[in-house]
Design an enzyme around this catalytic site. Structure first.
Site, short mmCIF file in Angstrom:
data_model
loop_
_atom_site.label_atom_id
_atom_site.label_comp_id
_atom_site.label_asym_id
_atom_site.label_seq_id
_atom_site.Cartn_x
_atom_site.Cartn_y
_atom_site.Cartn_z
N ILE A 24 62.37 48.48 96.81
CA ILE A 24 62.70 49.25 98.19
C ILE A 24 62.34 50.51 98.66
CG2 ILE A 24 63.79 48.76 100.34
CD1 ILE A 24 63.44 45.79 99.60
N ASP A 92 61.10 55.32 95.58
CA ASP A 92 62.30 54.60 95.16
C ASP A 92 63.62 55.08 95.25
OD1 ASP A 92 62.50 53.03 93.87
OD2 ASP A 92 61.69 53.48 91.79
N ASN A 155 70.50 56.90 89.36
CA ASN A 155 70.44 58.05 90.31
C ASN A 155 69.50 59.67 90.31
OD1 ASN A 155 71.87 58.32 88.45
ND2 ASN A 155 73.44 60.10 89.36
N GLY A 231 76.33 55.01 83.53
CA GLY A 231 76.63 54.42 84.78
C GLY A 231 77.66 54.34 85.32
N SER A 232 77.92 53.67 85.65
CA SER A 232 79.60 53.25 86.05
C SER A 232 80.83 52.55 84.32
CB SER A 232 79.41 52.06 87.04
OG SER A 232 79.29 50.91 86.32
N THR A 235 80.35 48.75 83.89
CA THR A 235 79.53 48.64 83.02
C THR A 235 79.52 48.59 81.36
OG1 THR A 235 77.78 48.00 85.04
CG2 THR A 235 76.81 47.93 82.77
N GLY A 236 79.85 50.41 81.63
CA GLY A 236 80.16 50.85 80.04
C GLY A 236 81.64 50.46 79.16
N LYS A 238 80.98 46.63 79.39
CA LYS A 238 80.68 45.61 79.61
C LYS A 238 79.79 46.43 77.74
CE LYS A 238 80.22 43.21 83.30
NZ LYS A 238 79.58 42.74 84.67
N GLU A 253 77.66 57.86 79.53
CA GLU A 253 77.57 59.26 80.13
C GLU A 253 78.54 58.94 81.47
OE1 GLU A 253 77.96 60.94 83.05
OE2 GLU A 253 75.69 61.36 82.81
N CYS A 287 76.69 61.65 88.37
CA CYS A 287 78.00 61.94 88.52
C CYS A 287 78.47 63.60 87.64
CB CYS A 287 77.58 61.51 86.35
SG CYS A 287 76.46 62.26 85.76
N GLU A 386 85.75 57.35 92.07
CA GLU A 386 84.38 58.03 91.93
C GLU A 386 83.23 57.54 93.89
OE1 GLU A 386 80.74 57.54 89.22
OE2 GLU A 386 80.18 59.60 89.32
N GLU A 463 74.76 64.05 75.51
CA GLU A 463 73.59 64.54 75.60
C GLU A 463 73.37 66.06 75.48
OE1 GLU A 463 72.91 61.04 78.76
OE2 GLU A 463 71.70 60.50 76.66
P1 NDP Z 1 75.96 50.13 86.79
O1 NDP Z 1 77.00 51.14 85.87
O2 NDP Z 1 75.65 49.16 87.09
O3 NDP Z 1 74.18 50.23 86.17
C1 NDP Z 1 73.62 51.31 85.24
C2 NDP Z 1 72.35 50.73 84.48
O4 NDP Z 1 73.76 49.38 83.32
C3 NDP Z 1 72.07 49.56 85.51
O5 NDP Z 1 70.47 49.83 84.86
C4 NDP Z 1 71.73 48.38 85.10
O6 NDP Z 1 71.29 47.42 85.76
C5 NDP Z 1 72.63 47.85 83.79
N1 NDP Z 1 73.76 47.34 84.11
C6 NDP Z 1 74.50 46.55 85.16
N2 NDP Z 1 74.98 45.55 84.62
C7 NDP Z 1 74.91 45.91 83.02
C8 NDP Z 1 75.09 44.75 82.05
N3 NDP Z 1 76.25 43.72 81.75
N4 NDP Z 1 74.78 45.16 81.01
C9 NDP Z 1 73.93 46.22 80.49
N5 NDP Z 1 73.20 46.76 81.53
C10 NDP Z 1 74.03 46.57 82.38
O7 NDP Z 1 76.30 51.16 88.02
P2 NDP Z 1 75.47 50.98 89.74
O8 NDP Z 1 73.57 51.66 89.93
O9 NDP Z 1 75.94 49.24 89.84
O10 NDP Z 1 76.17 51.69 90.85
C11 NDP Z 1 77.36 51.68 90.56
C12 NDP Z 1 78.16 52.25 90.34
O11 NDP Z 1 78.46 53.63 89.05
C13 NDP Z 1 78.12 54.00 91.83
O12 NDP Z 1 78.22 53.87 92.06
C14 NDP Z 1 78.96 54.85 90.93
O13 NDP Z 1 80.09 55.51 91.07
C15 NDP Z 1 78.19 54.74 89.53
N6 NDP Z 1 77.31 55.60 88.32
C16 NDP Z 1 77.45 56.23 87.98
C17 NDP Z 1 76.28 57.26 86.74
C18 NDP Z 1 75.77 58.27 86.52
O14 NDP Z 1 75.35 58.95 85.92
N7 NDP Z 1 77.41 58.53 86.04
C19 NDP Z 1 74.92 56.55 87.49
C20 NDP Z 1 74.75 55.75 88.39
C21 NDP Z 1 76.17 55.44 88.83
P3 NDP Z 1 70.99 47.36 87.14
O15 NDP Z 1 71.00 48.29 88.28
O16 NDP Z 1 69.90 46.78 87.19
O17 NDP Z 1 71.90 45.80 88.02
#
Ligand code: NDP
Length: 495
Positions: A24, A92, A155, A231-232, A235-236, A238, A253, A287, A386, A463
């Site tokens: 999207i 994107d 991001n 990522g978050s 999820t980190g 998990k 990270e 981040c 955050e 990293e």
């Molecule tokens: P997530 O942590 O959910 O996503 C990061 C990655 O993990 C994506 O590729 C995501 O896939 C993948 N993922 C999601 N669920 C699982 C799982 N169960 N097992 C393995 N991988 C998984 O971040 P979001 O995109 O949902 O963002 C949510 C919040 O995270 C943001 O609002 C921000 O606060 C934080 N964030 C922090 C970042 C950083 O650089 N530190 C970067 C991005 C987000 P998919 O996107 O396909 O769900």
């Protein structure tokens, strides 16, 4: 409409189950591509391909110099397609075009930098260690760690992938990359460039898909040796649980709520410039964004007013429009999350100084005015959690000690910044901030040569820089006993 493909074992392919989801454009809210929805079966194929490639030695067995040649071709491929990739990233993710161009240039440089380290590895002698017994010769050797499962966010879709892919390939590892479903497009181009650079099949694999359907199976896969995640925190956790159950190496990270300490002796214009850059660059979807600003009380009212004026002068619009400095938020989900955080900020009693709403004249797209809160209760979630958007919280302080206490009172410890004309004070404060990255008299400039990562819940590992390369090696000791000697414990013989 373009339909992306997975890249597994050297071939572009559709997911086994054949599904897709839309990419999207956040400026128009319209789909512009169909992304291949990889699932567990595709992850399994990709990990097995990476495992075979690693174990066969087609990549890990090459000299660093030969691997460096491949990496430099990838860097050149990125430069050759810079305009195309940057435009795709804007569509994107929504970021302004100059920021996307910056990212692609940085991604190319990251491959060149790790090519240099791969080359240097060839002349790095095995380390010999004196174990205090002349009958033994002991050496320490570094070997590529193995198969890496890399999971990356939206991001910096290309750059966050490259921060893992480049050092892992340089070290001789093989990989499966799972980008965020929200921004997967540029990683397909990366796969095309890697393919054109002639890497052996299976060395690099791309599986796009959702977190639960592709990310989790990758994290759980028993044939991965290391999980590298950005990522978050949720999820980190998990990913770390999955690593724990398989006893795999894990690098995380995660997020931040980084403080920016501004002392009254600094130049107010410079302070405002870096505060803006620290929170509105990349829409605050960073981040390390310095989202908590602490200002010495004598400067506080003047700085707030200047910050408000400057934030209100920022041009908001689609990332491909000239002069735009703030693009749309990446997705509807993230937009709603930020609006909810703003509502909770107002409800907490914080003072909304500016923004907090959709700009007039932009009825479509996930646009948001740069948002400033002041006098924020330190228990409020907008001060602690955050937000990952263009929202900054500003509070006053009276003493250096109080500023440090407020700055360090956070579950996170990714970054911090300090601004003052007194450089001794800056150095002192920098040493006392509990964070992996500290900027003095600036915020956010990031160099590939320097280690990147956080303290506390901001993550594990580093990293970039040499540390980011070392993270993809195993250490092995080889201990040799002199064949002319006998051990003489059970068997007396020998002499
Ligand atoms: P997530 O942590 O959910 O996503 C990061 C990655 O993990 C994506 O590729 C995501 O896939 C993948 N993922 C999601 N669920 C699982 C799982 N169960 N097992 C393995 N991988 C998984 O971040 P979001 O995109 O949902 O963002 C949510 C919040 O995270 C943001 O609002 C921000 O606060 C934080 N964030 C922090 C970042 C950083 O650089 N530190 C970067 C991005 C987000 P998919 O996107 O396909 O769900």
């Amino acid at each position: 409409m373009h339909r992306t493909q997975l890249y597994i074992d050297g071939a572009f392919t559709a997911p086994e189950a054949g599904g897709t989801f839309p990419a999207i454009d956040p400026a128009t809210e319209q789909p512009f591509a169909e992304v291949a929805a990889g699932q567990g079966a595709d992850i399994d194929r990709a990990v097995r391909a990476a495992r075979r490639a690693f174990d066969s030695g087609v990549w890990s067995g090459l000299s660093g110099t030969v691997r460096a040649g491949h990496l430099r071709r990838i860097a050149q491929g990125l430069r050759d397609r810079l305009a195309e990739i940057a435009a795709l990233e804007v569509r994107d993710n929504g970021k302004p075009l100059p920021e996307a161009e910056w990212d692609v240039g940085d991604a190319a440089f990251t491959f060149d930098y790790y090519a240099d380290l791969a080359e240097a590895e060839d002349s790095r002698a095995e380390e010999e260690v004196d174990v205090g017994d002349a009958r033994f010769r002991a050496t320490i050797r570094r070997e590529p760690l193995g198969v890496v499962g890399a999971i990356t966010p939206w991001n910096y879709p290309l750059l966050m992938a490259v921060w893992k892919v480049a050092p892992a390939l340089a070290a001789g590892c093989t990989l499966v990359l799972k980008p965020s479903e929200i921004c997967s497009m540029s990683c397909e181009v990366l796969a095309q460039i890697i393919h054109a650079a002639g890497l052996p099949p299976g060395v690099f694999n791309l599986v796009t898909g959702t977190g639960p359907e592709a990310g989790q199976p990758l994290a759980d896969h028993p044939l991965c040796d290391k999980l590298a995640f950005t990522g978050s925190v949720a999820t980190g956790r998990k990913v770390m649980n999955a690593a724990a159950s398989g006893i795999r190496t894990v690098a995380l990270e995660l997020g931040g709520k980084s403080p920016f300490l501004v002392f009254a002796d600094c130049d107010i214009e410079k302070a405002v410039e870096w505060i803006l850059f620290g929170i509105f660059w990349n829409k605050g979807e960073v981040c390390s964004a310095t989202s908590r600003v602490l200002v010495e009380r004598s400067l506080y009212p003047r700085l707030l007013e200047r910050l408000r004026q400057a934030a209100e002068a920022i041009t908001i619009g689609a990332g491909n429009e000239p002069g735009v400095k703030l693009g749309p938020i990446v997705s509807r989900g993230q937009y709603e999350k930020i609006l909810a955080a703003i509502a909770s900020g107002t409800a907490s009693g914080a003072r909304l100084v500016s923004g907090g709403e959709r700009p007039a004249g932009l009825p479509t797209g996930y646009f948001l005015k740069p948002t400033i809160f002041a006098d924020v209760p330190v228990e409020a979630s907008i001060w602690r959690e955050e937000i990952f958007g263009p929202v900054v919280c500003v509070n006053p302080f009276d003493t250096e000690e109080e500023a440090l206490r407020l700055a360090n009172d956070s579950a996170f410890g990714l970054a911090g910044a300090v601004m003052s004309d007194d450089l001794e004070r800056c150095e002192r404060v920098a040493c006392r901030l509990r964070a992996g990255i500290v900027w003095i008299n600036c915020s956010q400039p990031t160099f590939v040569q320097l280690p990147w990562g956080g303290f506390k819940t901001s993550g594990i590992g580093r990293e970039l820089g040499r540390a980011g390369f070392e993270a993809y090696f195993e250490t092995k000791q080889i201990t040799r006993f002199d064949p002319a000697e006998s051990w003489g414990w059970y068997l007396a013989g020998g002499q």
